[in-house]
Design an enzyme around this catalytic site. Structure first.
Site, PDB file in Angstrom:
ATOM      1  N   HIS A 143     -76.410 -31.924  53.318  1.00 29.86           N
ATOM      2  CA  HIS A 143     -74.978 -32.507  53.246  1.00 29.86           C
ATOM      3  C   HIS A 143     -75.753 -34.565  52.942  1.00 29.86           C
ATOM      4  O   HIS A 143     -75.535 -34.606  51.913  1.00 29.86           O
ATOM      5  CB  HIS A 143     -74.312 -32.201  54.279  1.00 29.86           C
ATOM      6  CG  HIS A 143     -73.194 -31.476  54.206  1.00 29.86           C
ATOM      7  ND1 HIS A 143     -72.855 -30.820  55.171  1.00 29.86           N
ATOM      8  CD2 HIS A 143     -72.399 -31.545  53.592  1.00 29.86           C
ATOM      9  CE1 HIS A 143     -72.219 -29.826  54.948  1.00 29.86           C
ATOM     10  NE2 HIS A 143     -71.406 -30.020  54.081  1.00 29.86           N
ATOM     11  N   LYS A 175     -76.790 -24.737  45.960  1.00 26.23           N
ATOM     12  CA  LYS A 175     -76.755 -23.626  47.318  1.00 26.23           C
ATOM     13  C   LYS A 175     -74.999 -22.587  46.721  1.00 26.23           C
ATOM     14  O   LYS A 175     -75.566 -21.470  47.007  1.00 26.23           O
ATOM     15  CB  LYS A 175     -76.182 -23.526  48.829  1.00 26.23           C
ATOM     16  CG  LYS A 175     -76.254 -22.586  49.890  1.00 26.23           C
ATOM     17  CD  LYS A 175     -76.785 -22.339  51.128  1.00 26.23           C
ATOM     18  CE  LYS A 175     -74.758 -23.362  51.272  1.00 26.23           C
ATOM     19  NZ  LYS A 175     -74.167 -21.796  51.512  1.00 26.23           N
ATOM     20  N   GLY A 233     -74.754 -29.120  46.071  1.00 26.40           N
ATOM     21  CA  GLY A 233     -75.829 -28.165  46.497  1.00 26.40           C
ATOM     22  C   GLY A 233     -76.186 -27.053  45.382  1.00 26.40           C
ATOM     23  O   GLY A 233     -74.794 -26.612  44.356  1.00 26.40           O
TER      24      GLY A 233
END
Ligand code: PAF
Length: 282
Positions: free
Chosen positions: A37, A149, A147
């Site tokens: 983050h 991910k 992100g």
């Protein structure tokens, strides 16, 4: 750092910033900050004059039997970390503020939402597209950072922004990993130390797939079955999906050619983890 918890207060503040000629970056989050983050925030801080971070655990992206209640939360710690990293403004609404009685509108991105995570979590991307649209309308950013991910989430947001002409630049940031390779996730805090060891099977799978492709393997099914065997040899693992697919459409690919996304979702005990990488051999 300012904190605002009302929609009208946030809209007014963003309007003022825009009128004074400032560019705004938004990092939307569900809190419980880790290095991943903070990296999104650092990128946002460099790309715009003002950085807004939203912290809201969004109930509509969790299914009835999922971990909404157990999802880790730490508002005080998050605000401290955001302050340290140079966030200008934290938007921290309550659930009733975002979803008042009578709420009945949903944003659906057809197609790509149906693959990968959308199979076992059919409500998931509708919940995300809706809350992200609301956050965009409330914070009025010029750009927003996500992100990689959550690769499919990023693809859904790209598609939505394009299809609905939102005029917001979407920036993807590479996955931040622990020293041993585990992709950072707020859910990692739910793993026992034994589960934490098994969670490494995701990154090991990615490394193995890249080695196989580097060695000339082109058959997606062969790579997927090797990954299946590797993950299943670890305790507490239950595979949700292993997919080799097109990174834009999310449709399965039978052969490794052009750009391919390898995406994994695995339950380790009760904790569902995801990871991915782009495989590019050309
Ligand atoms: O990636 C997340 O944390 C969430 O899905 C998001 C984008 C903040 C929407 O709730």
């Amino acid at each position: 750092m300012e904190t605002i918890d009302t929609i009208t207060g946030m809209q007014k503040r963003s309007e003022e910033l825009r009128l004074s000629g400032k560019t705004i970056a938004l990092v939307p989050t569900m809190g419980f900050f880790h290095e991943g983050h903070l990296e999104l925030m650092r990128v946002g801080r460099h790309l715009a004059d003002k950085l807004i971070v939203s912290i809201f655990v969004n109930p509509t992206q969790f299914g009835p039997s999922e971990d909404f209640e157990e999802y880790p939360r730490d508002m005080e710690g998050d605000l401290e970390k955001a302050r340290e990293v140079g966030v200008d403004l934290a938007f921290i609404p309550a659930a009733e503020e975002m979803y008042p009685d009578g709420f009945q509108t949903n944003v659906t991105v057809e197609g790509i939402s149906k693959y990968l995570c959308g199979i076992s979590r059919p409500h998931f991307f509708g919940g995300i597209a809706t809350i992200v649209t609301k956050l965009f309308n409330i914070t009025k950013p010029h750009l927003s950072i996500f992100g990689e991910k959550d690769f499919q989430q990023l693809a859904v947001i790209h598609r939505m922004v394009k299809d609905l002409d939102m005029g917001i630049e979407i920036v993807g940031v590479p996955t931040v990993r622990e020293p041993d390779g585990l992709a950072m996730s707020s859910r990692n805090s739910c793993l026992s130390s034994e589960e934490r060891r098994s969670a490494l099977s995701l990154k090991k799978s990615i490394d193995m797939a890249n080695d196989m492709v580097g060695g000339g393997e082109k058959d997606a099914a062969g790579i997927i079955s090797a990954i299946q065997a590797l993950i299943s040899s670890h305790l507490f693992t239950k595979i949700d999906y292993i997919s080799i697919c097109d990174p834009i459409t999310m449709e399965d690919k039978a052969t490794i050619e052009g750009e391919c996304l390898l995406a994994l979702a695995v339950k380790i005990g009760k904790t569902r983890l995801i990871d991915n990488c782009l495989i590019d051999i050309d």
